[in-house]
Write an enzyme that holds these catalytic residues in place. Structure first.
Site, mmCIF file in Angstrom:
data_model
loop_
_atom_site.group_PDB
_atom_site.id
_atom_site.type_symbol
_atom_site.label_atom_id
_atom_site.label_comp_id
_atom_site.label_asym_id
_atom_site.label_seq_id
_atom_site.Cartn_x
_atom_site.Cartn_y
_atom_site.Cartn_z
ATOM 1 N N ASP A 144 -15.296 -3.496 -0.945
ATOM 2 C CA ASP A 144 -14.873 -3.294 0.441
ATOM 3 C C ASP A 144 -16.127 -3.107 1.287
ATOM 4 O OD1 ASP A 144 -12.246 -3.274 -0.537
ATOM 5 O OD2 ASP A 144 -12.364 -1.124 -0.935
ATOM 6 N N ASP A 204 0.852 -1.187 0.000
ATOM 7 C CA ASP A 204 0.000 0.000 0.000
ATOM 8 C C ASP A 204 0.886 1.233 0.000
ATOM 9 O OD1 ASP A 204 -2.047 -1.796 0.165
ATOM 10 O OD2 ASP A 204 -2.716 -1.225 2.175
#
Length: 252
Positions: free
Chosen positions: A131, A8
Site C-alpha cells: 500500500d 472490507d
C-alpha cells in the site's frame, strides 16, 4: 484477468473507507455474506476480504473472524484475506478455515525474514499487500508510512519468493477518481511477479486497459457498491465471469 470484489470488514459489517481513513467510513451492509452472495450471483469467482480491525490493531476482530468463516463456508469463490496477519499461527488459522490465500501487509515490511520464510513454506497461498502513499509503503492500516519505496519493495518481494503482490495507491482508494495506471505499467515489468491492481478503479475502460497491459487481477470496491460500476460488465471485460460449469474457484 481475475476480478476480486472487495468486502472490507469492521465490527462484522461490510464497510468502505476513503483513502484508508477510519473516520471516513461508510457502512454498506450488516450482513457481509449477503454482499458476497450478490457478487457471486453476478458471476464473481473471487472475493477479496480485509479485516480492517485487524489491520489497525494487529489482531483480528472477533466479529470479523466469524464473518470470514461464514464467507468461506458459502463456497463458490476463491477467497483471499488480509488485515493484521503478522504470525504463522494466524496464517494457519485462516488456511484451516478454508481461506485460499492470505495477504501479509505490515508484517512484510517490519519482518522481511518472516515474509521470506512464509513464502517458501506456503508458496502461492501467500500474497503481499503493498500500500503506497506518495510512492512509499504504508503500514498499520495505512496509518504509518515506512521508508520503503513501493516499486523497489515489490522487486525485493519477488526475489524473496513472493508470487503475488496487491498494489494499492492509497491516494486513489475509495475516491472514484480512477486508478494509477502508470504505476501498473511499471509494476508489470517485474518478471515473475503477478500484480493485482487496487484502489480507485471506476470504469470498465480501466479494467480493459489493466487487462491489456498484463495485470493479473483487479480489486473492485466503492464503484461497485455505489452502483457506478456494473460488476457483470467488469467481469466480462476481464474475461472472468463465473459460469454454471465452474465447479472450482479460480486461481491464476
Amino acid at each position: 484477468m481475475e476480478i476480486f470484489p472487495a468486502i472490507d470488514l469492521r465490527d462484522g459489517r461490510a464497510v468502505r473507507l476513503t483513502q484508508g481513513d477510519y473516520d471516513k467510513m461508510t457502512v454498506y451492509s450488516a450482513q457481509p455474506c449477503g454482499v458476497a452472495r450478490r457478487f457471486i450471483r453476478a458471476g464473481a469467482r473471487n472475493l477479496h476480504i480485509v479485516d480492517l480491525d485487524g489491520a489497525r490493531a494487529g489482531e483480528p476482530g472477533f466479529a470479523n473472524l466469524v464473518e470470514i468463516e461464514a464467507l468461506v463456508q458459502q463456497g463458490h469463490a476463491f477467497i483471499e484475506v488480509g488485515g493484521g496477519i503478522r504470525t504463522e499461527e494466524r496464517i494457519l488459522q485462516y488456511l484451516e478455515l478454508g481461506v485460499n490465500r492470505v495477504i501479509l501487509g505490515t508484517a512484510a515490511v517490519e519482518n522481511f525474514a518472516f515474509t521470506r520464510r512464509m513464502a517458501e513454506r506456503y508458496g502461492e497461498k501467500i500474497a503481499v499487500g503493498v500500500d503506497a502513499r506518495d510512492g512509499m509503503v504504508a503500514t498499520h492500516g495505512w496509518e504509518k508510512t515506512s521508508g520503503e519505496e513501493g516499486f523497489d519493495f515489490c522487486r525485493r518481494l519477488r526475489d524473496a519468493g513472493v508470487k503475488t503482490v496487491i498494489y494499492t495507491d492509497i491516494s486513489r482508494d475509495g475516491t472514484l477518481s480512477g486508478t494509477n495506471l502508470e504505476a501498473y505499467r511499471e509494476l508489470v515489468k517485474i518478471e515473475g511477479l503477478d500484480i493485482i491492481a487496487s484502489g480507485g478503479i471506476s470504469s470498465v475502460r480501466e479494467i480493459e486497459t489493466l487487462n491489456a497491459m498484463g495485470v493479473a487481477g483487479a480489486i473492485l470496491g466503492k464503484a461497485v457498491y455505489d452502483g457506478r460500476l456494473d460488476l457483470g460488465m467488469c467481469l466480462d471485460a476481464a474475461g472472468n465471469r463465473r459460469t454454471e460449469e465452474d465447479d472450482e474457484p479460480a486461481l491464476f
